[in-house]
Design an enzyme around this catalytic site. Structure first.
Site: not given
Length: 295
Positions: A150, A170, A197, A199, A207, A237-239, A294
């Protein structure tokens, strides 16, 4: 009745990754919180603050034994995302000159280095009872020798080195967990990808696909079968400038999931190349181009 049956059939055959992506984006847009007017780090190319609408603690589960989680709403470049994954996990490089794509160009210095980030951390050797190993070799060693451990995990968010990273990681941690299905001889490889985090428009499926490929590769070299990939995103998040693009994207009709092919001849993780992966019967909607990023 026939119209309802047709809709049900479309839902049955649609890519499950599309289903997850559409629901996640709708939830962020409809129920998320905005950072507009707050103190934020990212900026657009024109210098204005890049605000987001976000959800905390998004968890998505993908059963890799049932389908490969590539979006069909738009195309995910499987060879490019595999190339980046191998750059980090196999080459253990922190220099963009070892990459075929240009996704890291914004964060590289004049030598091409991104500092002590990502692949650099994977290549650092640590002392274990069994000897000196880096994190990747430790994972492979344990999957082969201690599959029910584990403690099979990686972590590249190293606080001591953050000041020498051009971008904080990230996707920073993988935790592997092995199970077994009743009546089957092969063990099942599962994993949790932790991401601080993301985008969603620019990076979500990128990813997901690259870590799905990683799991397929590790399962093959360790004589296992793939199971679940659980993706945990702390700040999904969505910019602000991406919202219209996302709304158009999730309005598209999902298509059947593609079939994943991995070269069955490769039994050593360090022998894989981006040409050892392929998505067959991969039908998609049109690509979204010129996505503002960004930084």
């Amino acid at each position: 009745m026939s119209a309802l049956l047709e809709i049900d059939n479309r839902r049955t055959h649609m890519s499950y990754a599309d289903h997850i992506f559409i629901n996640m984006c709708k939830d962020i847009i409809e129920n998320g919180t905005s950072t507009e007017g707050e103190k934020v780090r990212p900026k657009w190319e024109d210098g204005t603050s890049a605000y987001t609408i976000k959800q905390f603690g998004v968890v998505n589960r993908y059963d890799l034994s049932k389908e490969f989680p590539a979006l069909t709403l738009r195309r995910t470049a499987i060879k490019s995302c595999t190339d980046e994954m191998l750059w980090i996990w196999q080459q253990k490089s922190n220099n963009i000159n070892d990459l075929h794509s240009h996704v890291w160009d914004e964060w590289a210095d004049e030598t091409g280095s991104i500092g002590k980030a990502y692949g650099y951390q994977m290549g650092v050797k640590h002392q274990y009872k069994e000897g000196m190993m880096d994190q990747v070799d430790r994972v492979i060693y344990d999957l082969k020798n201690n599959p029910y451990s584990r403690r099979i995990m990686t972590n590249i968010y190293v606080h001591a080195d953050l000041h020498e990273m051009h971008l904080y990681p990230c996707a920073y941690s993988m935790t592997f967990n092995v199970t077994k299905k009743p009546g089957q001889d092969k063990l099942v490889l599962n994993a949790i990808l932790n991401q601080r985090s993301q985008d969603i428009l620019a990076a979500n499926n990128w990813n997901v696909c690259q870590y799905a490929v990683l799991m397929h590769m590790l399962a093959q070299v360790c004589d296992m079968q793939v199971g679940e990939l659980v993706h945990v995103i702390a700040d999904a998040h969505i910019y602000d400038r991406h919202i219209p693009l996302v709304k158009e994207l999730i309005s598209r009709e999902p298509l059947p999931a593609p079939t994943f092919w991995l070269n069955p001849e490769v039994k050593d993780f360090y022998r894989f190349t981006r040409d050892d992966v392929r998505l067959d019967n991969y039908q998609t909607g049109p690509q979204i181009t010129n996505i503002p990023i960004a930084v």
